[in-house]
Design an enzyme around this catalytic site. Structure first.
Site, PDB file in Angstrom:
ATOM      1  N   SER A   1      17.766 -22.805  10.138  1.00 36.99           N
ATOM      2  CA  SER A   1      17.145 -23.888  10.895  1.00 36.99           C
ATOM      3  C   SER A   1      17.168 -25.183  10.092  1.00 36.99           C
ATOM      4  O   SER A   1      17.359 -26.263  10.655  1.00 36.99           O
ATOM      5  CB  SER A   1      15.701 -23.517  11.243  1.00 36.99           C
ATOM      6  N   ASN A   2      16.995 -25.081   8.775  1.00 32.18           N
ATOM      7  CA  ASN A   2      17.044 -26.273   7.939  1.00 32.18           C
ATOM      8  C   ASN A   2      18.447 -26.844   7.834  1.00 32.18           C
ATOM      9  O   ASN A   2      18.630 -27.961   7.362  1.00 32.18           O
ATOM     10  CB  ASN A   2      16.529 -25.951   6.536  1.00 32.18           C
TER      11      ASN A   2
ATOM     12  N   LYS B   1      14.524 -11.961   7.829  1.00 27.46           N
ATOM     13  CA  LYS B   1      13.877 -13.193   7.392  1.00 27.46           C
ATOM     14  C   LYS B   1      12.772 -13.441   8.395  1.00 27.46           C
ATOM     15  O   LYS B   1      13.044 -13.705   9.578  1.00 27.46           O
ATOM     16  CB  LYS B   1      14.849 -14.380   7.408  1.00 27.46           C
TER      17      LYS B   1
ATOM     18  N   GLY C   1       9.941 -16.212   5.174  1.00 29.77           N
ATOM     19  CA  GLY C   1      10.731 -17.312   5.703  1.00 29.77           C
ATOM     20  C   GLY C   1      10.195 -18.680   5.349  1.00 29.77           C
ATOM     21  O   GLY C   1      10.710 -19.685   5.825  1.00 29.77           O
TER      22      GLY C   1
END
Lengths: 301, 301, 301, 301
Positions: A49-50, A168, A193
């Site tokens: 997502s990052n 995760k 996570g």
């Protein structure tokens, strides 16, 4: 092929570097890896997502995997985020990344049709991916983005496949982490996570974490991990409490724009985010800087 | 260029037909349009949530738009679903569809980074799309899938752009629909996003609806609409109450798999869904059939 | 004994008047009833959520019922809120109020142990109350306060008792209202629990409403009801849209403190709220006044 | 007067014993204390959520406090649950309990008007209680029952009063616990509100816990606490993971009825629950027994 026992320690979910024109900036990526590779990190997650994965097209994803592969040394794992809404597309992206040399794929649960994502549907999806994949699969539970939280029972049912080696879990529910630990009857790694709950996660049985914070402060994240492993709990508690405000700032509070701004402040390549995300507000930068300083200038500790 | 006043009446969000190999089945699509075109529908939405948009790649989307364009007569509107997570991709898909002849684009709010989707971010995204788009834009609020519900204030702020003409609101919150009505100071159409609340939506000022139910029962949906327009409220209430269990069955309860199964039962082309979605369970088909019969066999009414 | 057919039209959930010392102020209550009794209201709810029921002790509740009884004429219904967490206490309060002359009791679902409030538990509770009660029972679903939303199936199961005649549903879910209508197989009235969705509620089959707004604007609420009954839908839609911002202001937005402030502005007795509630902020009073004026000064309509 | 430093270790939230007629059963209470007093518990919470507080009237509460006082030795703390919806009633109950000899009051946040419970309102409520109380106050955050989760900022603002010494946090959010730790600038104890997250809570800085599990397994809870204090983390992780399924069974999964059934199985007095709660199902008792055995028969560990 790696197994669950390799999923220990600290992994940064690396941001995707763009240049001022919005294209992938390979040199910025290389520069960042040169920094990260000096630390005791266990590996990297490319396109979590990052990594703004949902904002990239498939050609860009391939490029990113290739550049990452060239910059990740053999002794560190290359994990890739490959979860798409469609089963077929997930498999294609996973095996494309595998052919480039990724070690394992972190597969976000499909979630758009959340009302239909019953356990049976999710199990079939993950098992189809795990069957077809040429590398091991790690489940990715990310309720803050998906709006859907995998239950421990569902995780255990998904985990019942030889090619699925861990999760995760970004949900932050310590009771669920324990339930996963109890319900899964095989070697299976739980990775926290978020850097905001690495220590409590380790305390209930996680083996490490995929932490945004480790992009900018790998040494502190690795130290927190080793304090725990060495039973120095009081020091670990202090350090965790000290790091959490910074980790929260670059994740739940201000997200990827703040992570990239913080990377710039730390001398790494940050660069712009992709729209609809907006660059971190200039007016908030002094506040972010203070949060960084408070978290990382730990002289006495 | 169409304006808000054209967004009245009933629009089916058409399912995407796949053949047994999972490819787009153009003849099935054509066959369905031949049926739909006989009814008093105002137009169609191609690639809404019911169209499995998130499971298609961009080439398939273009193909679908082309086939739809050939099968939609001039007197009915062709709306296309084009919302992606990235602003750039949303614009490209919108203008690609416009060049094929679509009349307006229904743009789902980006939602993956939901913690960051503040009003300012959403306004910039929608205005960037509306600026670049060569056709009008309709906002699409779909909390059941996005996990994010646009506030009336945010909708009003987004609506403050000359190229944004309406909203498809699938949230079902009648107070919000009224607030949108009150806050938006220009011609702006609210379309109910579900056949389960078409009548109450019309009662608070909606001008029509985009209704999964109208794929299989266009005549009943159009009748409900005209009963309301004619002030025959008591008959409208009865009909709405009668249709809702069926609409719920093919949406919130069982979703696209049930919609496609129901289409088959009605003599239309349904065909398979794309994974991870699973075909509607055989064992539930008799129940679905009963729900259809109860809703549509309205002899005395 | 009243039946479901009596639960039609508009009922104010009357606020509990306190004097400056925080004690129940009987004269203020009387004065308000003198105003309300002039309008075409169907009755009153004493000790709903707007009546600060949870902040009163049992002696105060009895006093309030007695004063209300003396001020409510025979041709209007006296409904009393009697739901407590414990079944026993609910029965005692219900029958205490019945002996004072109440016509029916509005029983809030118990909710503190919400994880345990399965359908079976709720059915047993409501049936025990309905068995023991000497007056009819009306179910009260109030998710904004209880944090728990009764499903249509649970309402239907509870409704299957001869002494349970209706529901006050404050949830605002029009699909659920329809489902209740469809699932309950006997005369059973649905009362909209908020003036913000009276019209859409009526459109899906509600028979009236218990509306905070009708405390300060009974004539407008009654007019909205009769416009609907007469099929003058376009005028009804306008009026509903006009009244909703005011109803929202005195309920979901600012609650009982704003309701009491608005009563003062309308020449009724408002008085203080009980702590922890805080008096409506002075600085917001001009805004509230504007909202009132905008909603109620309807010259042309 | 106790201070924050006394709030360390393990406290059972004791169930309220009823006899077969539903009245408080003093002898059962005494019998249970005789067992509990043999263990290394730091004290007791009388009338927490596990004590069915919301189902008792004020006379019963006083009786219960008196009986508890007689059975709790001087070296253990007597905490009492006194939070009511009204500020005045909360103060009365707190000081009534104080006059009986309670050491501190655990005050649940008022929550019925949850839309109005802004930080300012909550701070005024808690400070009014703390001002008037003759014993120290402990904040009680219980989102699963109240439907409302106090933010860390709100807790810190409430904590800014010399007579407020700690919080029982049953939310299970480890990031919030850390934020409370960081934001409160004075001696202030955080007690984990559930045995399912005692260990991760301790790891982020909690000083102990109020644990339903410690009613039936005080020795295991105390052992988990001391393993952590001694830095024996690996053994602590194992024990926490082993105890959690049992703690979950008697709290979030099956609640007070299961807790009372488990007490009976352990040779303590359990007795009936009060309606609307229903006795634990006979058919589930073997499952509960298995869960107990699995959690507590720890020979090798």
């Amino acid at each position: 092929m790696i197994d669950a026992h390799r999923l220990v320690g600290v992994f940064p979910p690396v941001p995707t570097p763009f240049n001022e024109n919005g294209a992938i900036y390979k040199d910025g990526f290389k520069q960042n890896f040169e920094f990260w590779n000096q630390h005791d990190l266990s590996g990297y997650l490319v396109l979590g997502s990052n990594g703004e994965a949902v904002l990239l097209d498939s050609r860009e994803k391939t490029t990113l995997f290739e550049v990452a592969r060239r910059n990740i040394p053999e002794n560190k794992l290359m994990l890739i985020g490959t979860g798409c809404q469609s089963t077929k597309e997930t498999i294609e992206l996973t095996n494309g990344g595998a052919s480039i040399g990724a070690d394992a794929a972190v597969v976000l649960s499909p979630f758009y049709y959340k009302g239909l994502m019953k356990q049976e549907v999710l199990v079939k999806h993950f098992h189809a991916v795990a069957d077809a994949a040429t590398i091991p699969i790690i489940i990715y539970n990310m309720p803050a983005c998906t709006g859907m939280d995998l239950s421990a029972e569902t995780v255990a049912a998904i985990a019942d496949h030889e090619n699925i080696i861990g999760i995760k879990d970004s949900g932050g529910n310590m009771v669920k982490m324990q339930a996963i630990n109890t319900l899964v009857k095989k070697p299976f790694s739980i990775l926290a996570g978020s850097g905001s709950f690495l220590l409590p996660g380790l305390a209930v049985g996680a083996s490490g974490g995929i932490l945004a914070l480790s992009n900018i402060a790998p040494q502190f994240c690795c130290r927190l991990y080793s304090l725990f492993r060495n039973g120095e709990i009081s020091a670990a508690t202090s350090l965790q409490n000290r790091l959490t405000p910074l980790n929260s700032a670059i994740t739940s509070r201000w997200g990827v724009p703040a992570l990239k701004a913080a990377m710039e402040m730390m001398g790494l390549y940050g660069g712009p985010v992709r729209e609809p995300l907006l660059s971190f507000e200039e007016s908030l930068k002094p506040t972010l800087k203070q949060i960084i300083d408070k978290a990382l200038n730990i002289h006495a500790n």
